[in-house]
Design a protein around this motif. Structure first.
Motif, PDB file in Angstrom:
ATOM      1  N   MET A  77       0.850  -1.196   0.000  1.00 19.70           N
ATOM      2  CA  MET A  77       0.000   0.000   0.000  1.00 19.70           C
ATOM      3  C   MET A  77       0.889   1.252   0.000  1.00 19.70           C
ATOM      4  O   MET A  77       1.766   1.396   0.851  1.00 19.70           O
ATOM      5  N   PRO A  78       0.697   2.165  -0.950  1.00 21.57           N
ATOM      6  CA  PRO A  78       1.512   3.391  -0.957  1.00 21.57           C
ATOM      7  C   PRO A  78       1.216   4.238   0.268  1.00 21.57           C
ATOM      8  O   PRO A  78       0.104   4.235   0.790  1.00 21.57           O
ATOM      9  N   LEU A  79       2.233   4.954   0.711  1.00 24.39           N
ATOM     10  CA  LEU A  79       2.058   5.807   1.879  1.00 24.39           C
ATOM     11  C   LEU A  79       1.064   6.929   1.586  1.00 24.39           C
ATOM     12  O   LEU A  79       1.122   7.567   0.533  1.00 24.39           O
ATOM     13  N   SER A  80       0.150   7.142   2.521  1.00 23.06           N
ATOM     14  CA  SER A  80      -0.769   8.273   2.415  1.00 23.06           C
ATOM     15  C   SER A  80      -0.049   9.527   2.883  1.00 23.06           C
ATOM     16  O   SER A  80       0.765   9.488   3.802  1.00 23.06           O
ATOM     17  N   THR A  81      -0.343  10.638   2.252  1.00 22.45           N
ATOM     18  CA  THR A  81       0.223  11.919   2.670  1.00 22.45           C
ATOM     19  C   THR A  81      -0.787  12.617   3.555  1.00 22.45           C
ATOM     20  O   THR A  81      -1.825  13.071   3.069  1.00 22.45           O
ATOM     21  N   PRO A  82      -0.539  12.690   4.865  1.00 20.78           N
ATOM     22  CA  PRO A  82      -1.503  13.339   5.763  1.00 20.78           C
ATOM     23  C   PRO A  82      -1.670  14.814   5.425  1.00 20.78           C
ATOM     24  O   PRO A  82      -0.691  15.517   5.140  1.00 20.78           O
ATOM     25  N   TYR A  83      -2.893  15.272   5.477  1.00 17.40           N
ATOM     26  CA  TYR A  83      -3.175  16.681   5.236  1.00 17.40           C
ATOM     27  C   TYR A  83      -2.381  17.575   6.179  1.00 17.40           C
ATOM     28  O   TYR A  83      -1.924  18.651   5.792  1.00 17.40           O
ATOM     29  N   VAL A  84      -2.206  17.138   7.434  1.00 13.29           N
ATOM     30  CA  VAL A  84      -1.532  17.980   8.431  1.00 13.29           C
ATOM     31  C   VAL A  84      -0.015  17.936   8.337  1.00 13.29           C
ATOM     32  O   VAL A  84       0.673  18.701   9.020  1.00 13.29           O
ATOM     33  N   ALA A  85       0.537  17.049   7.508  1.00 10.03           N
ATOM     34  CA  ALA A  85       1.994  16.890   7.472  1.00 10.03           C
ATOM     35  C   ALA A  85       2.686  18.133   6.935  1.00 10.03           C
ATOM     36  O   ALA A  85       2.223  18.774   5.990  1.00 10.03           O
ATOM     37  N   ALA A  86       3.808  18.474   7.550  1.00  6.26           N
ATOM     38  CA  ALA A  86       4.637  19.578   7.063  1.00  6.26           C
ATOM     39  C   ALA A  86       5.494  19.092   5.898  1.00  6.26           C
ATOM     40  O   ALA A  86       5.593  17.890   5.643  1.00  6.26           O
ATOM     41  N   ARG A  87       6.100  20.037   5.204  1.00  7.08           N
ATOM     42  CA  ARG A  87       6.998  19.708   4.103  1.00  7.08           C
ATOM     43  C   ARG A  87       8.336  20.417   4.292  1.00  7.08           C
ATOM     44  O   ARG A  87       8.429  21.417   5.002  1.00  7.08           O
ATOM     45  N   SER A  88       9.351  19.874   3.636  1.00  6.27           N
ATOM     46  CA  SER A  88      10.711  20.389   3.818  1.00  6.27           C
ATOM     47  C   SER A  88      10.856  21.828   3.332  1.00  6.27           C
ATOM     48  O   SER A  88      11.785  22.532   3.732  1.00  6.27           O
ATOM     49  N   THR A  89       9.954  22.272   2.466  1.00 11.48           N
ATOM     50  CA  THR A  89      10.047  23.632   1.934  1.00 11.48           C
ATOM     51  C   THR A  89       9.243  24.645   2.748  1.00 11.48           C
ATOM     52  O   THR A  89       9.237  25.833   2.419  1.00 11.48           O
ATOM     53  N   ASP A  90       8.533  24.188   3.788  1.00 13.78           N
ATOM     54  CA  ASP A  90       7.772  25.112   4.627  1.00 13.78           C
ATOM     55  C   ASP A  90       8.736  26.024   5.392  1.00 13.78           C
ATOM     56  O   ASP A  90       9.695  25.548   6.001  1.00 13.78           O
ATOM     57  N   LYS A  91       8.459  27.300   5.365  1.00 15.67           N
ATOM     58  CA  LYS A  91       9.319  28.266   6.048  1.00 15.67           C
ATOM     59  C   LYS A  91       8.471  29.128   6.986  1.00 15.67           C
ATOM     60  O   LYS A  91       7.432  29.659   6.598  1.00 15.67           O
ATOM     61  N   GLY A  92       8.936  29.256   8.211  1.00 13.75           N
ATOM     62  CA  GLY A  92       8.273  30.104   9.181  1.00 13.75           C
ATOM     63  C   GLY A  92       8.669  31.558   9.001  1.00 13.75           C
ATOM     64  O   GLY A  92       9.485  31.900   8.131  1.00 13.75           O
ATOM     65  N   PRO A  93       8.108  32.450   9.812  1.00 13.10           N
ATOM     66  CA  PRO A  93       8.402  33.883   9.665  1.00 13.10           C
ATOM     67  C   PRO A  93       9.845  34.209  10.052  1.00 13.10           C
ATOM     68  O   PRO A  93      10.432  33.579  10.925  1.00 13.10           O
ATOM     69  N   ARG A  94      10.407  35.198   9.368  1.00 12.14           N
ATOM     70  CA  ARG A  94      11.737  35.686   9.732  1.00 12.14           C
ATOM     71  C   ARG A  94      11.614  36.655  10.900  1.00 12.14           C
ATOM     72  O   ARG A  94      10.574  37.285  11.099  1.00 12.14           O
ATOM     73  N   LYS A  95      12.697  36.771  11.642  1.00 10.60           N
ATOM     74  CA  LYS A  95      12.701  37.682  12.788  1.00 10.60           C
ATOM     75  C   LYS A  95      12.361  39.107  12.368  1.00 10.60           C
ATOM     76  O   LYS A  95      11.720  39.856  13.103  1.00 10.60           O
ATOM     77  N   ALA A  96      12.768  39.463  11.148  1.00  5.81           N
ATOM     78  CA  ALA A  96      12.523  40.823  10.657  1.00  5.81           C
ATOM     79  C   ALA A  96      11.038  41.111  10.450  1.00  5.81           C
ATOM     80  O   ALA A  96      10.642  42.268  10.351  1.00  5.81           O
ATOM     81  N   GLU A  97      10.217  40.059  10.371  1.00  7.36           N
ATOM     82  CA  GLU A  97       8.781  40.251  10.178  1.00  7.36           C
ATOM     83  C   GLU A  97       8.055  40.568  11.485  1.00  7.36           C
ATOM     84  O   GLU A  97       6.891  40.967  11.467  1.00  7.36           O
ATOM     85  N   LEU A  98       8.724  40.362  12.621  1.00  2.00           N
ATOM     86  CA  LEU A  98       8.093  40.533  13.923  1.00  2.00           C
ATOM     87  C   LEU A  98       8.344  41.933  14.479  1.00  2.00           C
ATOM     88  O   LEU A  98       9.379  42.539  14.219  1.00  2.00           O
ATOM     89  N   THR A  99       7.399  42.392  15.267  1.00  8.63           N
ATOM     90  CA  THR A  99       7.536  43.707  15.872  1.00  8.63           C
ATOM     91  C   THR A  99       6.837  43.727  17.226  1.00  8.63           C
ATOM     92  O   THR A  99       6.273  42.712  17.658  1.00  8.63           O
ATOM     93  N   VAL A 100       6.877  44.862  17.880  1.00 13.42           N
ATOM     94  CA  VAL A 100       6.193  45.053  19.157  1.00 13.42           C
ATOM     95  C   VAL A 100       4.899  45.817  18.898  1.00 13.42           C
ATOM     96  O   VAL A 100       4.907  46.861  18.247  1.00 13.42           O
ATOM     97  N   GLU A 101       3.817  45.292  19.415  1.00 13.55           N
ATOM     98  CA  GLU A 101       2.521  45.973  19.321  1.00 13.55           C
ATOM     99  C   GLU A 101       2.086  46.353  20.733  1.00 13.55           C
ATOM    100  O   GLU A 101       2.135  45.524  21.639  1.00 13.55           O
ATOM    101  N   PHE A 102       1.656  47.579  20.904  1.00 15.04           N
ATOM    102  CA  PHE A 102       1.252  48.040  22.232  1.00 15.04           C
ATOM    103  C   PHE A 102      -0.263  47.939  22.343  1.00 15.04           C
ATOM    104  O   PHE A 102      -1.010  48.718  21.757  1.00 15.04           O
ATOM    105  N   ALA A 103      -0.690  46.913  23.085  1.00 15.67           N
ATOM    106  CA  ALA A 103      -2.109  46.643  23.284  1.00 15.67           C
ATOM    107  C   ALA A 103      -2.537  47.172  24.646  1.00 15.67           C
ATOM    108  O   ALA A 103      -1.737  47.715  25.413  1.00 15.67           O
ATOM    109  N   ALA A 104      -3.817  46.964  24.978  1.00 16.70           N
ATOM    110  CA  ALA A 104      -4.357  47.486  26.231  1.00 16.70           C
ATOM    111  C   ALA A 104      -3.645  46.901  27.448  1.00 16.70           C
ATOM    112  O   ALA A 104      -3.489  47.573  28.463  1.00 16.70           O
ATOM    113  N   LYS A 105      -3.171  45.639  27.331  1.00 18.80           N
ATOM    114  CA  LYS A 105      -2.523  44.977  28.469  1.00 18.80           C
ATOM    115  C   LYS A 105      -1.004  45.031  28.379  1.00 18.80           C
ATOM    116  O   LYS A 105      -0.316  44.305  29.092  1.00 18.80           O
ATOM    117  N   GLY A 106      -0.474  45.876  27.495  1.00 19.75           N
ATOM    118  CA  GLY A 106       0.976  46.014  27.410  1.00 19.75           C
ATOM    119  C   GLY A 106       1.519  45.536  26.082  1.00 19.75           C
ATOM    120  O   GLY A 106       0.773  45.138  25.186  1.00 19.75           O
TER     121      GLY A 106
END
Length: 202
Positions: free
Chosen positions: A1-30
């Motif tokens: 039986m061929p392996l099923s590819t789970p919908y939730v599985a990650a892939r080697s080309t998936d890339k998370g956010p770079r540090k440069a994309e993050l910032t500080v937001e000043f909300a009501a609680k700080g």
């Protein structure tokens, strides 16, 4: 039986956010972690910031031991099968899950187990048990769950420094019952399994 590819599985080309994309937001609680350029759906209904994922140069290799944060979240929120993303199986005893005993499992396991693994449909519970090498060597149970309560989120914890946000810990679990952490970048949604019945394969 061929392996099923789970919908939730990650892939080697998936890339998370770079540090440069993050910032500080000043909300009501700080100050809190935020993206410089906000998008709808960046935060869940509890105010947690979720990781953004992008593909880099094609579909890549399937990482069977890792889950794509956004697809995992969709399946857990909507109770979809983690393999095919169709509605998970449910009968009078509840939703269909596979759970395994971990070091931090409660003494009542599988009752009150906290899991990040979405439910399954009847067809793919058999596929998972036959194809997943981890399940073949781990103590596990096929269960029906009457009350799979949303429990909380886990992800990477950032702390605010003079130089900006710095990642300080990973895979940290924060229950919804506790105050939201301003530096959390969520990557998994968790449910607590209550009203559990161990069953035979459907």
């Amino acid at each position: 039986m061929p392996l099923s590819t789970p919908y939730v599985a990650a892939r080697s080309t998936d890339k998370g956010p770079r540090k440069a994309e993050l910032t500080v937001e000043f909300a009501a609680k700080g100050p809190r972690l935020a993206y410089k350029h906000t998008r709808p759906g960046d935060r869940d209904s509890h105010g947690n910031l979720w990781v953004r994922m992008a593909e880099d140069g094609g579909p890549g290799r399937v990482l069977y031991d890792s889950m794509h944060p956004n697809r995992q979240r969709v399946c857990m929120e909507r109770m979809l099968c983690q393999i095919c993303a169709e509605p998970a199986d449910r009968d009078r005893l509840g939703w269909l899950f596979i759970d395994w005993r971990r070091e931090d499992s409660p003494p009542t396991w599988p009752e009150k187990s906290i899991t990040s693994m979405p439910p399954l449909c009847a067809e793919h519970v058999r596929v998972s048990l036959s194809q997943c090498p981890f399940l073949r060597r781990a103590e596990h149970a096929v269960v029906r769950v009457r009350k799979p309560h949303l429990y909380g989120v886990s992800g990477t914890l950032y702390r605010l420094t003079d130089a900006g946000w710095l990642a300080s810990d990973s895979d940290v679990l924060f229950p919804y019952s506790k105050p939201r952490h301003p530096g959390l970048l969520a990557s998994r949604l968790h449910r607590e399994l209550r009203g559990v019945t161990v069953v035979n394969l459907p």
